[in-house]
Design an enzyme around this catalytic site. Structure first.
Site, mmCIF file in Angstrom:
data_model
loop_
_atom_site.group_PDB
_atom_site.id
_atom_site.type_symbol
_atom_site.label_atom_id
_atom_site.label_comp_id
_atom_site.label_asym_id
_atom_site.label_seq_id
_atom_site.Cartn_x
_atom_site.Cartn_y
_atom_site.Cartn_z
ATOM 1 N N ASP A 1 0.751 -1.219 0.075
ATOM 2 C CA ASP A 1 0.036 -0.039 0.067
ATOM 3 C C ASP A 1 0.864 1.092 -0.255
ATOM 4 O O ASP A 1 0.822 2.332 0.850
ATOM 5 C CB ASP A 1 -0.990 -0.038 1.307
ATOM 6 N N GLU B 1 -11.154 0.396 -4.044
ATOM 7 C CA GLU B 1 -10.745 1.001 -2.567
ATOM 8 C C GLU B 1 -9.465 1.816 -2.983
ATOM 9 O O GLU B 1 -9.205 1.926 -4.239
ATOM 10 C CB GLU B 1 -10.250 -0.198 -1.728
#
Length: 514
Positions: free
Chosen positions: A22, A184
């Site tokens: 991420d 997302e």
């Protein structure tokens, strides 16, 4: 005539190997700063610096105090800190993220990237993966994901006061993506007259993708790119898989680059990724006002020609006044459980739990960053029980443990716990070594494990100078595909009884250390 390209002109992916998922990046002048998710580990949100986007050095952790990172003692593995975003605005650094185990979304700030970073400012917004962007009028917009309701499942956007943590407008539905699961990882960018909203879709497994939409305003409406997904390696035989959860950055000369997470699965079908999701880098072009990306290569041209920073040393002699920022512990690291002063030049660890199978143990580890690796420590266990563990979570770890004059290899795989091998060891300090070797198609008679299987790698355990391993185990059981979750292997020192001292720790590529 162009000059031949040298090795210095290229970089190898991943640019931050090991469990570093991420990624989010920002540039300040000629300096780049990047953060990653840390999940249940403390300290949280590792912070990296680079001058060329390809070579990174960890300079700290954003969440390095318990007041910033409250994690319950029984927080599940792969809970904790999800998907940070780092930005620089109005002379300050801003980091927004989600603590899914306690409190939700929050912001911390700092004048300097090295810190100190502030205590959290909590925001009353649902969901995960929050982002920050400012418009020309100074409004701060927060995009986030995971707020699922009966009428909308996708990215939402709110106008917020980031100083006070107040929601000023919204949240309102923005974009649900192209129809794949789990839209997302949103990031908002202003480029020319357009606002761009980049997201990940398809889940963070092999179906992972990056998709893009644009609008004239953060309030929408949003139109998807005609070529979505703009990046995907799904259903290919590319050695890099699960490409997604990306962020964009520009170089001083105006070129665009993308950092993203991906995996390197190996072994027999369905293949296994054992290091976790890692940080990769790839160039971005623009065509008809849409970004064009990929595929992500294992080797690419360096974005910026600068003098590279020295590589981080793999060895720690515990001679400094503080722990290196790369050391992490599950959930917390209470004062009194470790010391660099009780025995100068040694790291002292004091037992707080009697087993690695449950939360509450004393463990300090580093992310495994090399597929072929060697990790070694010099341990003085005295009257304690301590060792070196290769950990994915409480239910999946291999331990090389010393106690009562014996060294033993212990395998914990789901509900099973087994002592695999035992050997007597003399009193006093002893070197413990763990190596990992990628698997290949061995003839049955030569298979290291004695079984004709296609493991992704083998994990071997050595005591002292003995070249023969005490045990060699199949590495698939320490992979995400077996254990589930979002993390990767962490190799570290632990103590479950009494006190243990460690003189040094060394982790690096196997070929460089043999």
């Amino acid at each position: 005539m162009t000059s031949p390209k040298s090795e210095a002109d290229f970089y190898d992916n991943p640019v931050i190997p090991g469990f570093h998922p991420d990624p989010s990046v920002c540039r300040v002048g000629e300096d780049y700063y990047l953060v990653c998710s840390s999940f249940e580990y403390f300290p949280g949100v590792p912070l990296f610096h680079s001058r060329d986007l390809a070579h990174w050095r960890q300079i700290g952790n954003v969440l390095d105090r318990p007041s910033q990172l409250p994690l319950p003692a029984d927080a599940m593995a792969s809970d904790g800190i999800y998907a940070p975003t780092i930005r620089h605005h109005d002379g300050r650094f801003w980091m927004i993220t989600t603590n899914v185990s306690h409190g939700g979304n929050f912001i911390v700030t700092a004048e300097r990237p090295e810190g100190p970073w502030s205590d959290p400012v909590w925001i009353d917004l649902p969901g995960i993966d929050p982002d920050l962007a400012w418009d020309s009028e100074g409004n701060c917009w927060c995009a986030f994901a995971g707020a699922h309701g009966p009428d909308f499942s996708g990215v939402q956007i709110a106008r917020i006061d980031p100083e006070a943590g107040k929601v000023l407008e919204g949240p309102t539905p923005a974009w649900a993506g192209t129809g794949l699961q789990w839209p997302e990882a949103p990031h908002l960018y202003r480029v020319g007259e357009w606002w761009y909203l980049m997201i990940a879709e398809g889940g963070t497994e092999r179906g992972h993708t990056v998709a893009m939409a644009r609008s004239r305003s953060p309030r929408g409406p949003w139109e998807g790119a005609p070529g979505n997904p703009i990046l995907s390696h799904r259903s290919t035989n590319h050695p890099i898989q699960s490409t997604g959860h990306a962020d964009l950055v520009t170089t001083p000369d105006g070129r665009w680059w993308m950092v993203l997470l991906a995996t390197r699965p190996v072994g027999y079908s369905p293949k296994f990724h054992v290091l976790g999701r890692e940080t990769f880098l790839t160039p971005v072009d623009w065509e008809s006002d849409w970004p064009r990306v990929g595929p992500v290569k294992l080797r690419e041209r360096v974005p910026v020609a600068v003098t590279r920073a020295e590589a981080e040393p793999g060895r720690d002699d515990f001679d400094g006044p503080a722990l290196d920022p790369r050391w992490i512990s599950p959930r917390s690291r209470p004062e009194g459980t470790w010391s660099l002063e009780q025995r100068p030049g040694w790291l002292a660890l004091h037992a707080t739990g009697s087993t690695l199978d449950r939360p509450g143990c004393t463990f300090l580890g580093r992310r495994q960053q090399h597929t072929a690796s060697r990790t070694a420590v010099l341990l003085d266990h005295a009257a304690g029980r301590a060792g070196l563990s290769v950990r994915l979570d409480e239910g999946h770890h291999y331990d090389l443990e010393v106690a009562d004059g014996q060294a033993q290899v212990i395998a914990r795989i789901g509900p099973l716990r087994q002592t695999v091998a035992t050997r007597a060891v003399p009193q006093g300090p002893v070197t413990l070594t763990v190596t990992t070797r990628p698997s290949r198609r061995w003839p049955a008679a030569e298979e290291p494990s004695g079984l004709h299987v296609a493991a992704p790698d083998y994990v071997a355990f050595h005591v002292g100078d003995d070249p023969e391993p005490l045990a060699e185990l199949d590495g698939r059981y320490l992979s995400t595909e077996v254990a589930t979750g979002f993390t990767g292997r962490v190799i570290g020192m632990y103590v479950t009884e009494g006190t243990a001292w460690f003189d040094w720790f060394d982790h690096g590529p196997l070929e460089e250390l043999e």
